[in-house]
Design a protein around this motif. Structure first.
Motif, PDB file in Angstrom:
ATOM      1  N   VAL A   1      -6.943   7.480  -0.096  1.00 33.44           N
ATOM      2  CA  VAL A   1      -5.818   7.233   0.814  1.00 33.44           C
ATOM      3  C   VAL A   1      -5.936   5.842   1.439  1.00 33.44           C
ATOM      4  O   VAL A   1      -4.950   5.098   1.542  1.00 33.44           O
ATOM      5  CB  VAL A   1      -5.762   8.324   1.903  1.00 33.44           C
ATOM      6  N   GLY A   2      -7.148   5.474   1.843  1.00 34.75           N
ATOM      7  CA  GLY A   2      -7.342   4.171   2.476  1.00 34.75           C
ATOM      8  C   GLY A   2      -7.022   3.009   1.550  1.00 34.75           C
ATOM      9  O   GLY A   2      -6.351   2.050   1.944  1.00 34.75           O
ATOM     10  N   MET A   3      -7.493   3.094   0.303  1.00 33.33           N
ATOM     11  CA  MET A   3      -7.242   1.992  -0.627  1.00 33.33           C
ATOM     12  C   MET A   3      -5.765   1.914  -1.023  1.00 33.33           C
ATOM     13  O   MET A   3      -5.231   0.828  -1.222  1.00 33.33           O
ATOM     14  CB  MET A   3      -8.126   2.124  -1.873  1.00 33.33           C
ATOM     15  N   PHE A   4      -5.096   3.073  -1.118  1.00 33.23           N
ATOM     16  CA  PHE A   4      -3.650   3.038  -1.364  1.00 33.23           C
ATOM     17  C   PHE A   4      -2.930   2.456  -0.151  1.00 33.23           C
ATOM     18  O   PHE A   4      -1.945   1.719  -0.292  1.00 33.23           O
ATOM     19  CB  PHE A   4      -3.125   4.437  -1.668  1.00 33.23           C
ATOM     20  N   GLY A   5      -3.432   2.774   1.055  1.00 34.94           N
ATOM     21  CA  GLY A   5      -2.852   2.193   2.267  1.00 34.94           C
ATOM     22  C   GLY A   5      -2.956   0.674   2.267  1.00 34.94           C
ATOM     23  O   GLY A   5      -2.052  -0.022   2.746  1.00 34.94           O
ATOM     24  N   LEU A   6      -4.049   0.141   1.717  1.00 35.38           N
ATOM     25  CA  LEU A   6      -4.191  -1.312   1.614  1.00 35.38           C
ATOM     26  C   LEU A   6      -3.139  -1.912   0.692  1.00 35.38           C
ATOM     27  O   LEU A   6      -2.650  -3.014   0.932  1.00 35.38           O
ATOM     28  CB  LEU A   6      -5.595  -1.667   1.102  1.00 35.38           C
ATOM     29  N   LEU A   7      -2.797  -1.179  -0.358  1.00 34.79           N
ATOM     30  CA  LEU A   7      -1.759  -1.651  -1.267  1.00 34.79           C
ATOM     31  C   LEU A   7      -0.411  -1.696  -0.556  1.00 34.79           C
ATOM     32  O   LEU A   7       0.348  -2.669  -0.692  1.00 34.79           O
ATOM     33  CB  LEU A   7      -1.686  -0.747  -2.498  1.00 34.79           C
ATOM     34  N   VAL A   8      -0.111  -0.658   0.221  1.00 35.93           N
ATOM     35  CA  VAL A   8       1.145  -0.631   0.974  1.00 35.93           C
ATOM     36  C   VAL A   8       1.182  -1.767   1.992  1.00 35.93           C
ATOM     37  O   VAL A   8       2.204  -2.460   2.151  1.00 35.93           O
ATOM     38  CB  VAL A   8       1.319   0.731   1.666  1.00 35.93           C
ATOM     39  N   ALA A   9       0.053  -1.994   2.694  1.00 36.28           N
ATOM     40  CA  ALA A   9      -0.015  -3.086   3.667  1.00 36.28           C
ATOM     41  C   ALA A   9       0.192  -4.431   2.980  1.00 36.28           C
ATOM     42  O   ALA A   9       0.851  -5.333   3.527  1.00 36.28           O
ATOM     43  CB  ALA A   9      -1.360  -3.057   4.388  1.00 36.28           C
ATOM     44  N   LEU A  10      -0.349  -4.564   1.787  1.00 34.14           N
ATOM     45  CA  LEU A  10      -0.163  -5.805   1.019  1.00 34.14           C
ATOM     46  C   LEU A  10       1.312  -6.037   0.715  1.00 34.14           C
ATOM     47  O   LEU A  10       1.829  -7.143   0.905  1.00 34.14           O
ATOM     48  CB  LEU A  10      -0.976  -5.720  -0.278  1.00 34.14           C
ATOM     49  N   TRP A  11       2.010  -4.990   0.253  1.00 33.01           N
ATOM     50  CA  TRP A  11       3.429  -5.127  -0.067  1.00 33.01           C
ATOM     51  C   TRP A  11       4.249  -5.501   1.173  1.00 33.01           C
ATOM     52  O   TRP A  11       5.122  -6.368   1.112  1.00 33.01           O
ATOM     53  CB  TRP A  11       3.959  -3.829  -0.662  1.00 33.01           C
ATOM     54  N   ILE A  12       3.955  -4.835   2.300  1.00 37.01           N
ATOM     55  CA  ILE A  12       4.700  -5.125   3.528  1.00 37.01           C
ATOM     56  C   ILE A  12       4.436  -6.558   3.991  1.00 37.01           C
ATOM     57  O   ILE A  12       5.363  -7.276   4.414  1.00 37.01           O
ATOM     58  CB  ILE A  12       4.326  -4.120   4.633  1.00 37.01           C
ATOM     59  N   GLY A  13       3.176  -7.001   3.901  1.00 40.86           N
ATOM     60  CA  GLY A  13       2.854  -8.374   4.272  1.00 40.86           C
ATOM     61  C   GLY A  13       3.597  -9.388   3.415  1.00 40.86           C
ATOM     62  O   GLY A  13       4.088 -10.405   3.913  1.00 40.86           O
ATOM     63  N   HIS A  14       3.700  -9.108   2.131  1.00 41.34           N
ATOM     64  CA  HIS A  14       4.431 -10.013   1.245  1.00 41.34           C
ATOM     65  C   HIS A  14       5.916 -10.033   1.580  1.00 41.34           C
ATOM     66  O   HIS A  14       6.561 -11.094   1.510  1.00 41.34           O
ATOM     67  CB  HIS A  14       4.216  -9.591  -0.217  1.00 41.34           C
ATOM     68  N   LEU A  15       6.462  -8.874   1.944  1.00 45.81           N
ATOM     69  CA  LEU A  15       7.872  -8.828   2.340  1.00 45.81           C
ATOM     70  C   LEU A  15       8.097  -9.578   3.645  1.00 45.81           C
ATOM     71  O   LEU A  15       9.076 -10.323   3.792  1.00 45.81           O
ATOM     72  CB  LEU A  15       8.327  -7.371   2.472  1.00 45.81           C
ATOM     73  N   ASP A  16       7.192  -9.389   4.618  1.00 47.81           N
ATOM     74  CA  ASP A  16       7.333 -10.051   5.918  1.00 47.81           C
ATOM     75  C   ASP A  16       7.340 -11.572   5.782  1.00 47.81           C
ATOM     76  O   ASP A  16       8.101 -12.259   6.470  1.00 47.81           O
ATOM     77  CB  ASP A  16       6.187  -9.632   6.843  1.00 47.81           C
ATOM     78  N   TRP A  17       6.482 -12.085   4.898  1.00 54.14           N
ATOM     79  CA  TRP A  17       6.328 -13.532   4.767  1.00 54.14           C
ATOM     80  C   TRP A  17       7.107 -14.100   3.579  1.00 54.14           C
ATOM     81  O   TRP A  17       6.937 -15.273   3.224  1.00 54.14           O
ATOM     82  CB  TRP A  17       4.852 -13.892   4.654  1.00 54.14           C
ATOM     83  N   VAL A  18       7.913 -13.240   2.943  1.00 52.87           N
ATOM     84  CA  VAL A  18       8.792 -13.661   1.846  1.00 52.87           C
ATOM     85  C   VAL A  18       7.988 -14.468   0.808  1.00 52.87           C
ATOM     86  O   VAL A  18       8.319 -15.612   0.475  1.00 52.87           O
ATOM     87  CB  VAL A  18      10.003 -14.495   2.360  1.00 52.87           C
ATOM     88  N   LEU A  19       6.951 -13.849   0.291  1.00 50.11           N
ATOM     89  CA  LEU A  19       6.068 -14.537  -0.651  1.00 50.11           C
ATOM     90  C   LEU A  19       6.568 -14.483  -2.091  1.00 50.11           C
ATOM     91  O   LEU A  19       5.989 -15.118  -2.969  1.00 50.11           O
ATOM     92  CB  LEU A  19       4.656 -13.950  -0.564  1.00 50.11           C
ATOM     93  N   GLY A  20       7.605 -13.708  -2.342  1.00 53.61           N
ATOM     94  CA  GLY A  20       8.211 -13.698  -3.664  1.00 53.61           C
ATOM     95  C   GLY A  20       7.630 -12.648  -4.593  1.00 53.61           C
ATOM     96  O   GLY A  20       6.493 -12.192  -4.432  1.00 53.61           O
TER      97      GLY A  20
END
Length: 421
Positions: A71-90
């Motif tokens: 669960v924790g490592m999948f949560g890191l993946l979700v956090a990564l996606w949200i961070g990329h969306l927040d900063w519009v990294l493409g």
């Protein structure tokens, strides 16, 4: 090693071939490949149940602490996606970072899952580590002599680097490297750099202490110690003592005489406390001063990462590391420290996703080490990971730490079986 099931045989042969695979520059690829192959096999044997041949059937249900890693490592993946969306990294960078997650953070869930579900014995991993140690001792004379007989630092960089990775050093083969601070040689063996080689040496010693054959045990301890000393890593020297002796001291917590001695020492601190504190302060200063430039760069990286996390991206981070300035010798912000790196890249959510299973697994090992030698190895591994996390990014080094990660799953299974029994 004659009564191995097919899974153990695959793991053992992979360990035995560590040095040849390093010579091909393939270790960075092999780690994630075996993680996903064996992780998929673990899910398959659980699904098929009795239909699987008897020596490959699942050993039981997934222990709760392994679920926490998943669960924790999948949560890191979700956090990564949200961070990329927040900063519009493409989309391109998001896909690249997701692949990086699959080769890094995902391994911290897959290998404990493999150890918990598949029928793998500790003894196979211990012997495999000792065989790596034999390879190390055989190759060591040429590597140690290389800087003094005019051999080059780097032997080759594998064309496999085309698959992508954190840097070319993960696909390069070295005799040694020059320390830019003192301009003296350091050895990294089959690791991408010397401090990491030292921690791999600590892990090798921990596994060797589990080996029953005195010949192989001696080989593993000698090779692991050589890796620590030749790497010239301060963190490795600390780990050699703390991670081997610490777990074996845990049973003293259940001995009344040990508490009496502890109380006496605590009382003596009223008289000797100031002297002890001054000596400890001097020792810490000498420890940091041994590689002052490295300490300065790491502390600066941590300060910048912490300040920018708090002011710019508290919950989900910046999505990726960012280039550093001359002040940190152009090292990326978010590197060289797992916890500050998580805060900078994935924010508070990312930190908690690792912290919860990490602490849970450590407490499980601590509790077991007080009552049984079974807990010594997993506690030593968790202590090594803790040391590593304060000087490196654990996720990009999981591809070489997989035997230790697998032991965490094996130990979680053993503890779960003990409770059910």
């Amino acid at each position: 090693m004659t009564d191995l099931n097919p899974i153990e045989r695959f793991i053992y042969k992979t360990l035995v071939l560590t040095w040849p695979l390093y010579g091909l520059g393939a270790l960075y690829i092999v780690g994630p490949v075996i993680a996903w192959l064996l992780g998929g096999l673990a899910v398959l044997v659980m699904y098929l149940g009795p239909a699987v041949r008897s020596d490959m059937q699942a050993t039981g249900r997934i222990p709760p602490v392994v679920w926490a890693w998943i669960v924790g490592m999948f949560g890191l993946l979700v956090a990564l996606w949200i961070g990329h969306l927040d900063w519009v990294l493409g989309l391109k960078l998001t896909i690249k970072s997701t692949i990086g997650w699959a080769k890094g953070w995902a391994l911290l869930a897959l290998f404990p899952l493999v150890g918990a579900v598949l029928p793998i014995r500790r003894s196979v991993l211990a012997r495999g580590q000792c065989v790596i140690g034999l390879w190390t001792l055989i190759l060591a004379p040429a590597m140690l002599a290389a800087p003094y007989i005019g051999l080059p630092e780097k032997i080759l960089t594998s064309p496999l680097k085309a698959v992508g990775g954190p840097g070319p050093e993960y696909f390069s083969v070295y005799f040694f490297t020059w320390d830019p601070g003192s301009w003296t040689p350091r050895w990294q063996f089959y690791a991408p750099w010397s401090p990491f080689a030292a921690l791999l040496g600590v892990v090798m010693v921990l596994f060797a202490l589990e080996e029953r054959c005195i010949k192989w045990r001696s080989i593993g301890i000698a090779a692991g110690t050589l890796m620590i000393l030749a790497s010239k890593s301060r963190m490795g020297l600390v780990g050699l003592v703390a991670c081997t002796v610490g777990p074996r001291m845990m049973p003293l917590l259940l001995r009344s005489w040990a508490w009496h001695i502890g109380a006496g020492i605590a009382a003596s601190m009223a008289v000797l406390g100031t002297t002890v504190v001054l000596a400890a302060t001097d020792a810490v200063a000498a420890f940091k001063g041994a590689r002052a430039d490295s300490t300065r760069v790491r502390e600066t990286l941590q300060r910048i990462a912490s300040e920018r996390w708090q002011t710019e991206a508290y919950w989900f981070g910046h999505g990726t590391v960012q280039p550093g300035s001359h002040a940190v010798e152009y090292m990326p912000i978010g590197s060289h420290h797992t916890w500050f790196g998580l805060l900078f890249v994935k924010g508070m959510v990312g930190l908690l996703c690792l912290l919860v299973p990490f602490v849970w697994q450590t407490l499980l090992a601590l509790k077991d080490a007080t009552t049984s030698p079974r807990g010594y190895l997993p506690l030593g591994v968790m202590m090594t990971l803790t040391l590593l996390s304060f000087g490196e990014n654990v996720e990009i080094e999981a591809y070489l730490l997989w035997p230790g990660l697998m032991v965490l799953g094996i130990h979680a299974r053993e503890c779960a079986d003990g409770r059910r029994g």
